[in-house]
Design a protein around this motif. Structure first.
Motif, PDB file in Angstrom:
ATOM      1  N   SER A 114       0.700  -1.275   0.149  1.00 17.00           N
ATOM      2  CA  SER A 114       0.140   0.028  -0.101  1.00 17.00           C
ATOM      3  C   SER A 114       0.922   1.203  -0.048  1.00 17.00           C
ATOM      4  O   SER A 114       0.716   2.290  -0.697  1.00 17.00           O
ATOM      5  CB  SER A 114      -0.788  -0.109   1.432  1.00 17.00           C
ATOM      6  OG  SER A 114      -1.820  -0.936   1.196  1.00 17.00           O
ATOM      7  N   ASP A 117      -9.246   3.566  -4.577  1.00 22.06           N
ATOM      8  CA  ASP A 117      -7.860   3.020  -3.901  1.00 22.06           C
ATOM      9  C   ASP A 117      -8.092   2.360  -2.631  1.00 22.06           C
ATOM     10  O   ASP A 117      -8.053   1.176  -2.153  1.00 22.06           O
ATOM     11  CB  ASP A 117      -6.659   3.479  -4.107  1.00 22.06           C
ATOM     12  CG  ASP A 117      -5.455   2.654  -4.228  1.00 22.06           C
ATOM     13  OD1 ASP A 117      -5.468   1.966  -5.147  1.00 22.06           O
ATOM     14  OD2 ASP A 117      -4.695   2.607  -3.207  1.00 22.06           O
ATOM     15  N   VAL A 159       3.938   5.365  -5.876  1.00 22.65           N
ATOM     16  CA  VAL A 159       3.609   5.448  -7.350  1.00 22.65           C
ATOM     17  C   VAL A 159       2.835   6.584  -7.644  1.00 22.65           C
ATOM     18  O   VAL A 159       2.850   7.315  -8.512  1.00 22.65           O
ATOM     19  CB  VAL A 159       3.284   4.196  -7.788  1.00 22.65           C
ATOM     20  CG1 VAL A 159       2.814   3.855  -9.398  1.00 22.65           C
ATOM     21  CG2 VAL A 159       4.520   2.935  -7.782  1.00 22.65           C
ATOM     22  N   TYR A 160       1.733   6.498  -7.035  1.00 23.79           N
ATOM     23  CA  TYR A 160       0.516   7.418  -7.405  1.00 23.79           C
ATOM     24  C   TYR A 160       1.202   8.942  -6.912  1.00 23.79           C
ATOM     25  O   TYR A 160       0.935   9.811  -7.737  1.00 23.79           O
ATOM     26  CB  TYR A 160      -0.767   7.567  -6.346  1.00 23.79           C
ATOM     27  CG  TYR A 160      -1.611   6.334  -6.732  1.00 23.79           C
ATOM     28  CD1 TYR A 160      -2.143   6.170  -8.459  1.00 23.79           C
ATOM     29  CD2 TYR A 160      -2.130   5.307  -6.039  1.00 23.79           C
ATOM     30  CE1 TYR A 160      -2.724   5.252  -8.517  1.00 23.79           C
ATOM     31  CE2 TYR A 160      -3.077   4.452  -6.308  1.00 23.79           C
ATOM     32  CZ  TYR A 160      -3.342   4.173  -7.771  1.00 23.79           C
ATOM     33  OH  TYR A 160      -4.337   3.313  -8.260  1.00 23.79           O
ATOM     34  N   VAL A 169       3.126   9.925  -9.816  1.00 21.54           N
ATOM     35  CA  VAL A 169       2.315  10.262 -11.166  1.00 21.54           C
ATOM     36  C   VAL A 169       1.773  11.734 -10.968  1.00 21.54           C
ATOM     37  O   VAL A 169       1.680  12.522 -11.957  1.00 21.54           O
ATOM     38  CB  VAL A 169       1.150   9.211 -11.213  1.00 21.54           C
ATOM     39  CG1 VAL A 169       0.043   9.610 -12.078  1.00 21.54           C
ATOM     40  CG2 VAL A 169       1.662   7.829 -11.590  1.00 21.54           C
ATOM     41  N   ALA A 204       4.340  14.154 -11.761  1.00 23.58           N
ATOM     42  CA  ALA A 204       4.462  14.105 -13.157  1.00 23.58           C
ATOM     43  C   ALA A 204       3.415  14.979 -13.802  1.00 23.58           C
ATOM     44  O   ALA A 204       3.532  15.569 -15.002  1.00 23.58           O
ATOM     45  CB  ALA A 204       4.606  12.892 -13.702  1.00 23.58           C
ATOM     46  N   LEU A 205       2.230  14.835 -13.164  1.00 21.61           N
ATOM     47  CA  LEU A 205       1.099  15.475 -13.807  1.00 21.61           C
ATOM     48  C   LEU A 205       0.525  17.013 -13.277  1.00 21.61           C
ATOM     49  O   LEU A 205      -0.406  17.504 -13.474  1.00 21.61           O
ATOM     50  CB  LEU A 205      -0.426  14.666 -13.820  1.00 21.61           C
ATOM     51  CG  LEU A 205      -0.285  13.489 -14.297  1.00 21.61           C
ATOM     52  CD1 LEU A 205      -1.483  12.571 -14.022  1.00 21.61           C
ATOM     53  CD2 LEU A 205      -0.378  13.450 -15.860  1.00 21.61           C
ATOM     54  N   VAL A 227       2.445   1.438  -3.279  1.00 26.03           N
ATOM     55  CA  VAL A 227       1.155   2.006  -4.520  1.00 26.03           C
ATOM     56  C   VAL A 227       1.041   3.690  -4.170  1.00 26.03           C
ATOM     57  O   VAL A 227       0.964   4.335  -5.307  1.00 26.03           O
ATOM     58  CB  VAL A 227       0.122   1.316  -4.252  1.00 26.03           C
ATOM     59  CG1 VAL A 227      -1.221   1.894  -5.095  1.00 26.03           C
ATOM     60  CG2 VAL A 227       0.220  -0.068  -4.896  1.00 26.03           C
TER      61      VAL A 227
END
Lengths: 236, 233
Positions: free
Chosen positions: B24, B55, B30-31, B34, B37-38, B27
């Motif tokens: 968890s 999630d 990772v989110y 992201v 990045a966004l 993850v």
């Protein structure tokens, strides 16, 4: 070879002997409905949806791979938990061949489902041959996904955790479409990046060959690594 | 209270041994990457809400069910229920532990996506509410099926109805008032309004009241089903 094909067919039949698992076979139909009916409706109703259609289509092509990935990884984990895998381990067949033969049917079905999806989607006219190549590449994700999860998980609970991780890993390269160009290749570490970029190039009418080639090489390497690792740990 | 804390400790250990906590965290990282990045994306708040509602909810619903199934299969439940452990402690400890994990993941995602510019209390109650509702739904479901595949298959549509229907209004795909009465709407409202600068007090009150009402109702249903179908079965 005939023996392995027989194993493959009977294994596939056995899995769907459980009526509750047959509901998974509806998933491709659901994906077709979303892409062919819901998405055009959304695009006609809301401004700006058009520019995301290609990305939705690209992700939708890989969703069916996850369906079989989920079912087969759970079957393999159950074999491990119940120690049936040890019995398979003493069969007079090659372990790698035995494992891959069991994944041939879901792989073929995935290729067909993906190909039909690419052909019948209402947004773009795509080459049949190029679509087939991308469908084959999508089919490769089934054994990699399944074996990867089965190798990493000791029990179903861990299996479900890894499925969650793998689902993210499969989809995450979609972000590469929304970041500045200089960062795009950073997502190349995820195998499906090459699939996504290649298919998007096909949709845009751009050159896709190198993406396709890189995808095949990457997927083959992963398949060899996961199949070998699986043969070592699963039957022990 | 001591027994509850002890049970929670063991639940944390069990989840850690099954890699749920470490994965968890991974993850969430990772989110977070992201989201970095966004950075600057127009609909960042909406992406964040979508991920938070799905999630941590998945963590709650799937893993609480699986915990019970595993305990049943390994004969832990029958052993546990002959000890003086209170059944409320059994249920609440599992719900709280998974909700804490879900809340922590949601908090990590929010900090990565929008920084500290949100109302911590509304956000925390909203995410905790979603996690608790999902856990309770998972527990209710597991009372009716202790078979792993059946549980997993049934939990998918349940999750979609419970969590995703109110999101349709939020994303302006639909404008159906009934969705605003659904169990997860209160928590969704608290989460989304935690990013807003101007919020009506009545909206917040409805969010808190709705979350409290549905959690109480769900818990009552779960407790009765659990006693009837698992403890006294």
């Amino acid at each position: 070879m005939k023996q392995l094909i027989n194993v493959s067919i009977s294994d596939f039949k056995l899995i769907f002997r459980d009526a509750s698992l047959r509901i998974f076979l509806l998933l491709p139909g659901l994906i077709y409905l979303v892409v062919n009916l819901f998405l055009p409706w959304l695009a006609s109703r809301f401004e700006g949806v058009d520019e995301y259609v290609a990305y939705v289509l690209v992700v939708a092509t890989l969703e069916t791979t996850q369906m079989f990935g989920f079912i087969y990884s759970m079957v393999l984990i159950e074999e491990k938990e119940t120690e049936v895998a040890k019995v398979y381990g003493v069969l007079p067949v090659s372990k790698t061949g035995f494992v891959l033969s069991r994944l041939i049917i879901p792989c073929l079905i995935t290729i067909i489902i993906t190909w039909i999806l690419l052909i019948i989607q209402p947004f773009y006219t795509l080459s049949l041959y190029a679509s087939l190549w991308f469908s084959i590449l999508a089919g490769f994700t089934v054994p990699i996904y399944t074996l990867g999860i089965a190798v990493l998980s000791k029990n179903k609970m861990e299996g479900l955790v890894w499925i969650k991780v793998f689902n993210i890993l499969v989809v995450i390269p979609i972000v590469a479409f929304f970041v500045p160009d200089s960062f795009t290749f950073l997502f190349g570490i995820f195998p499906t990046y090459w699939f996504f970029q290649g298919l998007n190039s096909l949709i845009e009418g751009a050159t896709f060959f190198w993406y396709l080639l890189a995808g095949f090489v990457y997927f083959m390497l992963l398949l060899i690594v996961t199949a070998r690792r699986f043969s070592k740990v699963h039957f022990a | 209270m001591k027994m509850l804390l002890q049970q929670m400790k063991w639940q944390f250990i069990l989840l850690a041994r099954n890699n749920i906590i470490s994965i968890s965290i991974a993850v969430t990282i990772v989110y977070a990457l992201v989201f970095f990045a966004l950075e600057g994306l127009d609909n960042m708040y909406k992406v964040l809400t979508l991920l938070i509602l799905n999630d941590p909810a998945i963590i709650g619903m799937f893993f609480i069910g699986l915990t019970v199934i595993m305990e049943k299969n390994q004969q832990v439940l029958s052993a546990l229920f002959v000890t003086p452990i209170n059944h409320h402690v059994y249920l609440v400890s599992r719900i709280l532990v998974l909700s804490i994990i879900g809340w922590a993941c949601a908090l990590g995602m929010a900090l990565a996506a929008i920084g500290p510019a949100f109302q911590f209390l509304h956000f925390s109650v909203g995410t905790f509410g979603i996690c608790m509702l999902s856990c309770l739904a998972g527990l209710y479901l597991v009372c009716y099926t202790l078979e792993f595949m059946h549980f997993t298959l049934r939990s998918i549509p349940l999750l979609m109805i419970l969590i995703n229907l109110p999101l349709l209004n939020y994303f302006e795909v639909t404008d159906i008032r009934f969705f605003d009465l659904m169990p997860s709407y209160g928590s969704l409202s608290l989460i989304t309004h935690s990013y807003s600068e101007e919020v009506k007090v009545s909206t917040l009150l409805y969010g808190y009241a709705s979350t409290a009402f549905w959690i109480s109702l769900f818990y009552r249903m779960v407790y009765h089903a659990f006693m009837a179908r698992i403890v006294n079965a």
